[in-house]
Write a protein that holds these residues in place. Structure first.
Motif, PDB file in Angstrom:
ATOM      1  N   PRO A   1       0.806  -1.228   0.000  1.00  0.00           N
ATOM      2  CA  PRO A   1       0.000   0.000   0.000  1.00  0.00           C
ATOM      3  C   PRO A   1       0.840   1.281   0.000  1.00  0.00           C
ATOM      4  O   PRO A   1       0.430   2.286  -0.594  1.00  0.00           O
ATOM      5  N   LEU A   2       2.015   1.249   0.633  1.00  0.00           N
ATOM      6  CA  LEU A   2       2.844   2.452   0.622  1.00  0.00           C
ATOM      7  C   LEU A   2       3.432   2.719  -0.767  1.00  0.00           C
ATOM      8  O   LEU A   2       3.450   3.865  -1.234  1.00  0.00           O
ATOM      9  N   PHE A   3       3.912   1.669  -1.440  1.00  0.00           N
ATOM     10  CA  PHE A   3       4.388   1.846  -2.812  1.00  0.00           C
ATOM     11  C   PHE A   3       3.243   2.248  -3.747  1.00  0.00           C
ATOM     12  O   PHE A   3       3.423   3.043  -4.659  1.00  0.00           O
ATOM     13  N   LEU A   4       2.055   1.697  -3.513  1.00  0.00           N
ATOM     14  CA  LEU A   4       0.891   2.079  -4.317  1.00  0.00           C
ATOM     15  C   LEU A   4       0.535   3.548  -4.086  1.00  0.00           C
ATOM     16  O   LEU A   4       0.213   4.274  -5.031  1.00  0.00           O
ATOM     17  N   GLY A   5       0.618   3.996  -2.854  1.00  0.00           N
ATOM     18  CA  GLY A   5       0.389   5.413  -2.561  1.00  0.00           C
ATOM     19  C   GLY A   5       1.401   6.302  -3.258  1.00  0.00           C
ATOM     20  O   GLY A   5       1.064   7.383  -3.758  1.00  0.00           O
ATOM     21  N   ALA A   6       2.656   5.849  -3.314  1.00  0.00           N
ATOM     22  CA  ALA A   6       3.686   6.614  -4.028  1.00  0.00           C
ATOM     23  C   ALA A   6       3.381   6.671  -5.522  1.00  0.00           C
ATOM     24  O   ALA A   6       3.574   7.712  -6.157  1.00  0.00           O
ATOM     25  N   LEU A   7       2.900   5.568  -6.073  1.00  0.00           N
ATOM     26  CA  LEU A   7       2.516   5.575  -7.486  1.00  0.00           C
ATOM     27  C   LEU A   7       1.371   6.552  -7.731  1.00  0.00           C
ATOM     28  O   LEU A   7       1.401   7.324  -8.706  1.00  0.00           O
ATOM     29  N   LEU A   8       0.388   6.550  -6.851  1.00  0.00           N
ATOM     30  CA  LEU A   8      -0.732   7.493  -7.004  1.00  0.00           C
ATOM     31  C   LEU A   8      -0.258   8.937  -6.856  1.00  0.00           C
ATOM     32  O   LEU A   8      -0.745   9.834  -7.566  1.00  0.00           O
ATOM     33  N   ALA A   9       0.683   9.185  -5.955  1.00  0.00           N
ATOM     34  CA  ALA A   9       1.242  10.529  -5.813  1.00  0.00           C
ATOM     35  C   ALA A   9       2.015  10.929  -7.068  1.00  0.00           C
ATOM     36  O   ALA A   9       1.957  12.086  -7.494  1.00  0.00           O
ATOM     37  N   ASP A  10       2.727   9.974  -7.673  1.00  0.00           N
ATOM     38  CA  ASP A  10       3.432  10.270  -8.925  1.00  0.00           C
ATOM     39  C   ASP A  10       2.463  10.576 -10.059  1.00  0.00           C
ATOM     40  O   ASP A  10       2.713  11.474 -10.865  1.00  0.00           O
ATOM     41  N   VAL A  11       1.367   9.847 -10.105  1.00  0.00           N
ATOM     42  CA  VAL A  11       0.349  10.135 -11.118  1.00  0.00           C
ATOM     43  C   VAL A  11      -0.243  11.519 -10.877  1.00  0.00           C
ATOM     44  O   VAL A  11      -0.446  12.297 -11.828  1.00  0.00           O
ATOM     45  N   ALA A  12      -0.502  11.856  -9.617  1.00  0.00           N
ATOM     46  CA  ALA A  12      -1.035  13.185  -9.298  1.00  0.00           C
ATOM     47  C   ALA A  12      -0.041  14.270  -9.694  1.00  0.00           C
ATOM     48  O   ALA A  12      -0.426  15.320 -10.228  1.00  0.00           O
ATOM     49  N   TYR A  13       1.264  14.032  -9.459  1.00  0.00           N
ATOM     50  CA  TYR A  13       2.270  15.024  -9.855  1.00  0.00           C
ATOM     51  C   TYR A  13       2.342  15.149 -11.371  1.00  0.00           C
ATOM     52  O   TYR A  13       2.448  16.249 -11.908  1.00  0.00           O
ATOM     53  N   TRP A  14       2.256  14.019 -12.059  1.00  0.00           N
ATOM     54  CA  TRP A  14       2.299  14.017 -13.525  1.00  0.00           C
ATOM     55  C   TRP A  14       1.123  14.809 -14.100  1.00  0.00           C
ATOM     56  O   TRP A  14       1.260  15.477 -15.114  1.00  0.00           O
ATOM     57  N   ARG A  15      -0.028  14.743 -13.426  1.00  0.00           N
ATOM     58  CA  ARG A  15      -1.220  15.443 -13.923  1.00  0.00           C
ATOM     59  C   ARG A  15      -1.251  16.921 -13.514  1.00  0.00           C
ATOM     60  O   ARG A  15      -1.808  17.741 -14.234  1.00  0.00           O
ATOM     61  N   THR A  16      -0.677  17.262 -12.345  1.00  0.00           N
ATOM     62  CA  THR A  16      -0.830  18.617 -11.828  1.00  0.00           C
ATOM     63  C   THR A  16       0.465  19.412 -11.734  1.00  0.00           C
ATOM     64  O   THR A  16       0.426  20.629 -11.699  1.00  0.00           O
ATOM     65  N   TYR A  17       1.595  18.751 -11.623  1.00  0.00           N
ATOM     66  CA  TYR A  17       2.913  19.374 -11.417  1.00  0.00           C
ATOM     67  C   TYR A  17       2.982  20.218 -10.144  1.00  0.00           C
ATOM     68  O   TYR A  17       3.712  21.189 -10.079  1.00  0.00           O
ATOM     69  N   HIS A  18       2.226  19.803  -9.127  1.00  0.00           N
ATOM     70  CA  HIS A  18       2.375  20.394  -7.807  1.00  0.00           C
ATOM     71  C   HIS A  18       3.501  19.642  -7.104  1.00  0.00           C
ATOM     72  O   HIS A  18       3.434  18.431  -6.916  1.00  0.00           O
ATOM     73  N   VAL A  19       4.526  20.367  -6.698  1.00  0.00           N
ATOM     74  CA  VAL A  19       5.750  19.761  -6.180  1.00  0.00           C
ATOM     75  C   VAL A  19       5.492  18.910  -4.941  1.00  0.00           C
ATOM     76  O   VAL A  19       6.193  17.920  -4.699  1.00  0.00           O
ATOM     77  N   GLN A  20       4.511  19.247  -4.161  1.00  0.00           N
ATOM     78  CA  GLN A  20       4.264  18.513  -2.917  1.00  0.00           C
ATOM     79  C   GLN A  20       3.967  17.037  -3.173  1.00  0.00           C
ATOM     80  O   GLN A  20       4.251  16.198  -2.334  1.00  0.00           O
ATOM     81  N   TRP A  21       3.432  16.697  -4.336  1.00  0.00           N
ATOM     82  CA  TRP A  21       3.154  15.290  -4.637  1.00  0.00           C
ATOM     83  C   TRP A  21       4.432  14.462  -4.670  1.00  0.00           C
ATOM     84  O   TRP A  21       4.436  13.295  -4.263  1.00  0.00           O
TER      85      TRP A  21
END
Length: 136
Positions: free
Chosen positions: A19-39
């Motif tokens: 689940p932690l690696f999956l959360g990191a993948l979802l955060a990477d997808v969110a960064y890829w879509r939004t380019y908000h550095v916090q992701w």
């Protein structure tokens, strides 16, 4: 002959990386879509947590491999190798995520996807070991 179930503490440690690696993948997808550095910061912390708990699960798997008897040794070796591969790819993912936020894409996304698949395989093998039967 029914296989020995995972020790409860080992099962708990094994429950964290996926689940932690999956959360990191979802955060990477969110960064890829939004380019908000916090992701990318979120992804880095999630990867660090997955590596922390995964490291202890890996150590436990190594001890189980050393202590296993020949009928279960093959499965224990497959489980250990899958967990080791997950941890090594996770380290590379952590190194990529340590770069500047704008320099992590697309490698971070690819590594996160790969490590999630490896963590899924490792978890599957780990929890399936409790039901592995001896083939005579």
């Amino acid at each position: 002959m029914q296989g020995r179930p995972l020790h409860p503490l080992h099962a708990i440690l094994l429950a964290f990386p996926l689940p932690l690696f999956l959360g990191a993948l979802l955060a990477d997808v969110a960064y890829w879509r939004t380019y908000h550095v916090q992701w990318t910061n979120f992804a880095s912390w999630l990867i660090a947590g997955a590596l922390f708990f995964g490291g202890f699960a890996l150590l436990w798997a190594l001890i189980s491999l050393i202590r296993s008897r020949p009928p279960r040794r093959r499965h224990a070796a497959l489980y250990f190798m899958a967990l080791l591969a997950t941890w090594v790819v996770g380290i590379f993912s952590a190194l990529v995520h340590g770069k500047d936020a704008f320099a992590v894409m697309p490698e971070a996304l690819y590594l996160s996807a790969a490590v999630v698949l490896l963590a899924l395989v490792a978890s599957w093998l780990g929890y399936a070991g409790a039901r592995a039967e001896r083939v005579a």
